[in-house]
Scaffold this motif. Structure first.
Motif, PDB file in Angstrom:
ATOM      1  N   GLY A 103     -67.249   7.658   5.313  1.00 12.94           N
ATOM      2  CA  GLY A 103     -67.138   9.014   5.826  1.00 12.94           C
ATOM      3  C   GLY A 103     -67.538   9.171   7.277  1.00 12.94           C
ATOM      4  N   LEU A 104     -67.660   8.064   8.002  1.00 13.78           N
ATOM      5  CA  LEU A 104     -68.083   8.118   9.407  1.00 13.78           C
ATOM      6  C   LEU A 104     -66.833   8.147  10.288  1.00 13.78           C
ATOM      7  CD1 LEU A 104     -70.943   5.467   9.173  1.00 13.78           C
ATOM      8  CD2 LEU A 104     -71.152   7.964   9.093  1.00 13.78           C
ATOM      9  N   LEU A 105     -66.146   9.285  10.287  1.00 10.80           N
ATOM     10  CA  LEU A 105     -64.856   9.390  10.963  1.00 10.80           C
ATOM     11  C   LEU A 105     -64.972   9.148  12.461  1.00 10.80           C
ATOM     12  CD1 LEU A 105     -61.857  10.064  10.860  1.00 10.80           C
ATOM     13  CD2 LEU A 105     -62.458  12.492  11.081  1.00 10.80           C
ATOM     14  N   ASP A 106     -65.950   9.744  13.102  1.00 12.88           N
ATOM     15  CA  ASP A 106     -66.080   9.602  14.552  1.00 12.88           C
ATOM     16  C   ASP A 106     -66.337   8.143  14.935  1.00 12.88           C
ATOM     17  OD1 ASP A 106     -65.661  12.281  14.884  1.00 12.88           O
ATOM     18  OD2 ASP A 106     -67.785  12.802  15.070  1.00 12.88           O
ATOM     19  N   ASP A 107     -67.182   7.462  14.163  1.00  6.81           N
ATOM     20  CA  ASP A 107     -67.465   6.052  14.448  1.00  6.81           C
ATOM     21  C   ASP A 107     -66.203   5.213  14.289  1.00  6.81           C
ATOM     22  OD1 ASP A 107     -70.068   6.790  14.845  1.00  6.81           O
ATOM     23  OD2 ASP A 107     -70.842   5.915  12.982  1.00  6.81           O
ATOM     24  N   ALA A 108     -65.458   5.480  13.225  1.00  3.82           N
ATOM     25  CA  ALA A 108     -64.243   4.710  12.974  1.00  3.82           C
ATOM     26  C   ALA A 108     -63.222   4.918  14.088  1.00  3.82           C
ATOM     27  CB  ALA A 108     -63.649   5.096  11.621  1.00  3.82           C
ATOM     28  N   LEU A 109     -63.041   6.164  14.518  1.00  2.00           N
ATOM     29  CA  LEU A 109     -62.063   6.447  15.574  1.00  2.00           C
ATOM     30  C   LEU A 109     -62.515   5.876  16.915  1.00  2.00           C
ATOM     31  CD1 LEU A 109     -61.016  10.099  14.658  1.00  2.00           C
ATOM     32  CD2 LEU A 109     -59.699   7.988  14.325  1.00  2.00           C
ATOM     33  N   LEU A 124     -54.163   7.072  11.327  1.00  4.16           N
ATOM     34  CA  LEU A 124     -53.796   7.807  10.114  1.00  4.16           C
ATOM     35  C   LEU A 124     -54.474   7.204   8.889  1.00  4.16           C
ATOM     36  CD1 LEU A 124     -49.966   8.510  10.592  1.00  4.16           C
ATOM     37  CD2 LEU A 124     -51.798  10.209  10.432  1.00  4.16           C
ATOM     38  N   LEU A 125     -54.538   5.876   8.851  1.00  2.80           N
ATOM     39  CA  LEU A 125     -55.211   5.214   7.731  1.00  2.80           C
ATOM     40  C   LEU A 125     -56.695   5.548   7.728  1.00  2.80           C
ATOM     41  CD1 LEU A 125     -55.078   3.184   5.369  1.00  2.80           C
ATOM     42  CD2 LEU A 125     -55.450   1.351   7.051  1.00  2.80           C
ATOM     43  N   VAL A 126     -57.299   5.548   8.915  1.00  2.00           N
ATOM     44  CA  VAL A 126     -58.715   5.909   9.031  1.00  2.00           C
ATOM     45  C   VAL A 126     -58.957   7.302   8.434  1.00  2.00           C
ATOM     46  CG1 VAL A 126     -60.518   6.572  10.672  1.00  2.00           C
ATOM     47  CG2 VAL A 126     -59.251   4.438  11.011  1.00  2.00           C
ATOM     48  N   LYS A 127     -58.152   8.254   8.837  1.00  2.00           N
ATOM     49  CA  LYS A 127     -58.335   9.636   8.372  1.00  2.00           C
ATOM     50  C   LYS A 127     -58.059   9.766   6.879  1.00  2.00           C
ATOM     51  CE  LYS A 127     -57.161  11.425  12.955  1.00  2.00           C
ATOM     52  NZ  LYS A 127     -56.134  12.094  13.780  1.00  2.00           N
ATOM     53  N   GLY A 128     -57.064   9.035   6.387  1.00  2.00           N
ATOM     54  CA  GLY A 128     -56.752   9.101   4.964  1.00  2.00           C
ATOM     55  C   GLY A 128     -57.877   8.561   4.106  1.00  2.00           C
ATOM     56  N   VAL A 129     -58.439   7.416   4.488  1.00  2.00           N
ATOM     57  CA  VAL A 129     -59.540   6.830   3.723  1.00  2.00           C
ATOM     58  C   VAL A 129     -60.776   7.719   3.807  1.00  2.00           C
ATOM     59  CG1 VAL A 129     -61.144   4.874   3.636  1.00  2.00           C
ATOM     60  CG2 VAL A 129     -58.688   4.469   3.905  1.00  2.00           C
ATOM     61  N   GLU A 130     -61.022   8.290   4.990  1.00  2.00           N
ATOM     62  CA  GLU A 130     -62.181   9.184   5.141  1.00  2.00           C
ATOM     63  C   GLU A 130     -62.045  10.416   4.255  1.00  2.00           C
ATOM     64  OE1 GLU A 130     -64.544  12.472   6.588  1.00  2.00           O
ATOM     65  OE2 GLU A 130     -62.352  12.327   6.795  1.00  2.00           O
ATOM     66  N   VAL A 142     -60.259  10.682   1.404  1.00  2.00           N
ATOM     67  CA  VAL A 142     -60.381  10.280   0.002  1.00  2.00           C
ATOM     68  C   VAL A 142     -61.820   9.860  -0.318  1.00  2.00           C
ATOM     69  CG1 VAL A 142     -59.622   8.571  -1.706  1.00  2.00           C
ATOM     70  CG2 VAL A 142     -57.962   9.600  -0.154  1.00  2.00           C
ATOM     71  N   GLY A 143     -62.482   9.294   0.663  1.00  2.00           N
ATOM     72  CA  GLY A 143     -63.865   8.874   0.461  1.00  2.00           C
ATOM     73  C   GLY A 143     -64.009   7.588  -0.321  1.00  2.00           C
ATOM     74  N   GLU A 144     -62.967   6.781  -0.338  1.00  2.00           N
ATOM     75  CA  GLU A 144     -63.018   5.526  -1.090  1.00  2.00           C
ATOM     76  C   GLU A 144     -62.228   4.452  -0.342  1.00  2.00           C
ATOM     77  OE1 GLU A 144     -61.902   3.698  -5.498  1.00  2.00           O
ATOM     78  OE2 GLU A 144     -61.204   5.691  -4.915  1.00  2.00           O
ATOM     79  N   LEU A 145     -62.842   3.294  -0.172  1.00  2.00           N
ATOM     80  CA  LEU A 145     -62.186   2.158   0.477  1.00  2.00           C
ATOM     81  C   LEU A 145     -61.854   1.127  -0.586  1.00  2.00           C
ATOM     82  CD1 LEU A 145     -61.315   0.637   3.070  1.00  2.00           C
ATOM     83  CD2 LEU A 145     -63.638  -0.327   3.129  1.00  2.00           C
ATOM     84  N   THR A 146     -60.581   0.951  -0.879  1.00  2.00           N
ATOM     85  CA  THR A 146     -60.146  -0.024  -1.869  1.00  2.00           C
ATOM     86  C   THR A 146     -59.802  -1.346  -1.179  1.00  2.00           C
ATOM     87  OG1 THR A 146     -57.818   0.608  -1.679  1.00  2.00           O
ATOM     88  CG2 THR A 146     -59.172   1.832  -3.261  1.00  2.00           C
ATOM     89  N   GLU A 147     -59.657  -2.406  -1.987  1.00  2.00           N
ATOM     90  CA  GLU A 147     -59.245  -3.692  -1.431  1.00  2.00           C
ATOM     91  C   GLU A 147     -57.853  -3.592  -0.820  1.00  2.00           C
ATOM     92  OE1 GLU A 147     -60.862  -6.640  -0.940  1.00  2.00           O
ATOM     93  OE2 GLU A 147     -62.575  -5.376  -1.426  1.00  2.00           O
ATOM     94  N   ARG A 148     -57.002  -2.782  -1.431  1.00  2.00           N
ATOM     95  CA  ARG A 148     -55.662  -2.588  -0.872  1.00  2.00           C
ATOM     96  C   ARG A 148     -55.755  -1.956   0.516  1.00  2.00           C
ATOM     97  NH1 ARG A 148     -50.876   1.230  -3.528  1.00  2.00           N
ATOM     98  NH2 ARG A 148     -49.510   1.233  -1.697  1.00  2.00           N
ATOM     99  N   SER A 149     -56.605  -0.939   0.666  1.00  2.00           N
ATOM    100  CA  SER A 149     -56.772  -0.303   1.977  1.00  2.00           C
ATOM    101  C   SER A 149     -57.392  -1.263   2.983  1.00  2.00           C
ATOM    102  CB  SER A 149     -57.637   0.946   1.845  1.00  2.00           C
ATOM    103  OG  SER A 149     -57.023   1.905   1.007  1.00  2.00           O
TER     104      SER A 149
END
Length: 471
Positions: free
Chosen positions: A57-63, A103-109, A111-118
Motif C-alpha cells: 500500500g505504499l503507492l508514493d514509494d512505488a511510484l 498502472l500495475l503499481v496502482k492496480g496492486v495498491e 487490490v492490496g494483494e501482491l500475487t506471484e503472477r503480479s
C-alpha cells in the motif's frame, strides 16, 4: 550462427551498451546473431522493491521507484541516440512501457494483494526496457535489427516465479518467427528470463533464467554456439574476490560446469547446461570488457578437450556460504530399512533442498540453506532422534573430472587443509566433486590453501589463463 546472451552488467550503462553493440557488430561479420538480454544491472531488484511497496500500500514509494527506472532508461536514450526523430520515437515506446508499469503499481495498491503472477509481471519490465533501448541503438548504429517479444515464443506453464517452457510449442514458434529473420541477415534482439502462458499471462523462469533462455533458443534453432557475455574472463578457478590469483579456465566439460553451477559458482545458471548437452552445442563464457580474451569453452567435444589436455586434476573450487548443518543421531538407524526415506520425507514436506550429506551407522549430517531452519522443522526431525544444529558454515567443493578415481587427490586436498577445522566431509557418488564444510570464518584460508596446492606451477599449465589486465 550464435546466440549471444549479455548479462545486466554488460548493458547496465550507455558505455556498456556501446561495448556490447561493438561485440554484436563483430559477430555479424561472421554470421547473424540472436541477441538475448537481461535487464540492466540493478533494475530487477528495483522492480521487486516496487512490487513489494505496491503490495504494502505504499503507492508514493512505488511510484518514486518507478520514476528512477524511467530516469535510468531515458538517460540511456539520451546518450545512445543522437538523431532527434529516432530519439523521440524511442522515448514514446519507453513511456508506453512505463505507463503499463505505473498502472500495475496502482492496480496492486488498490487490490492490496501482491500475487506471484503480479510479481512476475513487475519483473518483466526490466528485460522489456533493456531490449527496447538496445535494439533501437543497434538500428541507429546502422545495423539490420529486429526487436522480438519473447513472450510470443517462450510459452510456459503457469508456475509463476519458476515457469518451465513447453518445449514443443516453443520450438515451433522459434522456428516460425526467429529462424527466418536470422536467415535473412537480421539480428534479433529479445529478452531472457521471461515468457508467457498460452493464454498470454507473463511468467518468469526464475532468477538467472536469461542463461536458460539463451541456451534453449540455441538448442531449438540448432545454432552453432551459445555465448554468455559477463564481466569476468570466463569460468574462474575460484572466486577472484577471495583469491586474487584466480585464473580463468580455458576448457571444461559439461559435467564439470554443471557440477560447479549447482555447487555455487556464479557465472552460469544451473539449468543452462542441459539444453547445450542435449544438442552438444559449445558454451562460451566471455568478458564483455575484454572481448579478445579467450574466456572459457564448455564442451564434450573430444577434439577440443584433447587439444587442451592438462596434468592437474582440479578445475575449480566452488563455495556456497549461508549454510547450516543439521546432525541427527539415532540408534533406530542401525540395520533398519526405510529410515532414510522417512527422514528425507520431512525435508520434502518443508520444500527444503539438502546440499551435502554424510552418514554413519547411527547418524546423518546434512547441510541446508541457513534461512530454512524453523522450530517446526527441528521438532519434526527430533521424532527420529537427537538433533543439533550448526549455523554460519559454508560448503566448499573441489571439482574436476574423475577425482574419485584419482590416486592421491584426497591426500592433497586434506593435506592442504591441515590448518582448517573441517566440520563435515562428503564425497558420495560423484566422480568429479569432493565436498566439505567449514566455518564461514575459515573460507578464505581454505580456498587460498587449496588454490595454492592445485593451481600453481605445472598444475596450471595448458588449461588456465591469467585474466586480461592481470600480470
Amino acid at each position: 550462427m550464435a546466440v549471444m546472451k549479455f548479462g545486466g552488467t554488460s548493458i547496465g550503462s550507455a558505455k556498456a551498451m556501446r561495448q556490447a553493440i561493438s561485440i554484436v557488430a563483430r559477430q555479424e561479420q561472421e554470421s547473424t546473431p540472436l541477441v538475448v538480454l537481461s535487464a540492466c544491472s540493478g533494475i530487477t531488484n528495483m522492480l521487486l522493491r516496487i512490487a513489494d511497496a505496491s503490495g504494502s500500500g505504499l503507492l508514493d514509494d512505488a511510484l518514486a521507484l518507478a520514476g528512477e527506472v524511467r530516469a535510468h532508461h531515458l538517460g540511456l536514450v539520451d546518450e545512445l541516440l543522437t538523431e532527434e526523430a529516432a530519439k523521440a520515437e524511442l522515448v514514446l515506446r519507453i513511456e508506453e512501457i512505463l505507463s503499463r508499469l505505473e498502472l500495475l503499481v496502482k492496480g496492486v495498491e488498490i487490490v492490496g494483494e501482491l500475487t506471484e503472477r503480479s510479481r512476475d509481471m513487475f519483473c518483466s519490465f526490466g528485460e522489456l526496457l533493456s531490449t527496447t533501448v538496445f535494439a533501437a541503438a543497434l538500428q541507429a548504429a546502422g545495423h539490420s535489427a529486429r526487436w522480438v517479444d519473447i513472450r510470443t515464443i517462450m510459452i510456459t506453464d503457469g508456475n509463476f516465479g519458476f515457469a518451465r517452457p513447453i518445449e514443443a510449442e516453443c520450438r515451433a514458434r522459434a522456428t516460425e518467427v526467429i529462424a527466418p529473420l536470422l536467415a535473412a541477415g537480421t539480428t534479433v534482439v529479445t529478452q531472457g528470463y521471461i515468457g508467457a502462458t498460452a493464454d498470454g499471462r507473463t511468467t518468469t523462469l526464475g532468477r538467472g533464467g536469461s542463461d536458460l533462455s539463451a541456451a534453449l533458443l540455441g538448442a531449438w534453432l540448432h545454432l552453432s554456439a551459445i555465448q554468455i557475455w559477463t564481466d569476468v574472463d570466463g569460468v574462474m578457478t575460484c572466486d577472484p574476490r577471495v583469491v586474487p590469483d584466480a585464473r580463468s579456465i580455458r576448457v571444461m566439460t559439461f559435467s564439470e560446469a554443471a557440477e560447479l553451477a549447482y555447487l555455487g559458482a556464479k557465472v552460469l545458471h544451473p539449468d543452462t547446461i542441459a539444453p547445450a548437452v542435449e544438442k552438444n552445442i559449445p558454451v562460451f563464457v566471455l568478458n564483455t570488457w575484454h572481448p579478445d580474451a579467450r574466456g572459457t569453452v564448455i564442451t564434450n567435444d573430444p577434439v577440443r578437450l584433447s587439444g587442451m589436455s592438462y596434468g592437474g586434476l582440479v578445475k575449480s573450487i566452488a563455495v556456497k556460504k549461508g549454510q547450516g548443518i543439521i546432525n541427527i543421531r539415532s540408534n533406530r538407524m542401525l540395520g533398519r530399512h526405510g529410515f532414510m526415506n522417512e527422514l528425507f520425507d520431512v525435508f520434502a514436506r518443508y520444500a527444503i533442498s539438502v546440499e551435502m550429506i554424510a552418514t554413519s551407522e547411527v547418524s546423518v549430517s546434512v547441510t541446508v540453506d541457513d534461512a530454512c531452519f524453523t522450530d517446526m522443522l527441528l521438532d519434526d526431525l527430533r521424532e527420529f532422534g537427537e538433533v543439533d544444529v550448526e549455523h554460519g558454515v559454508a560448503t566448499v567443493s573441489v571439482v574436476g573430472d574423475n577425482l574419485r578415481m584419482s590416486r592421491g587427490v584426497a591426500g592433497r586436498i586434506f593435506g592442504a587443509l591441515k590448518e582448517v577445522n573441517l566440520r563435515m566431509i562428503s564425497q558420495g557418488a560423484s566422480e568429479i566433486n569432493v565436498g566439505f564444510v567449514v566455518g564461514e570464518h575459515d573460507v578464505v584460508a581454505a580456498i587460498n590453501a587449496l588454490h595454492s596446492e592445485f593451481f600453481s606451477g605445472e598444475d596450471a599449465a595448458g588449461i588456465f589463463e591469467v585474466p586480461a589486465g592481470k600480470p
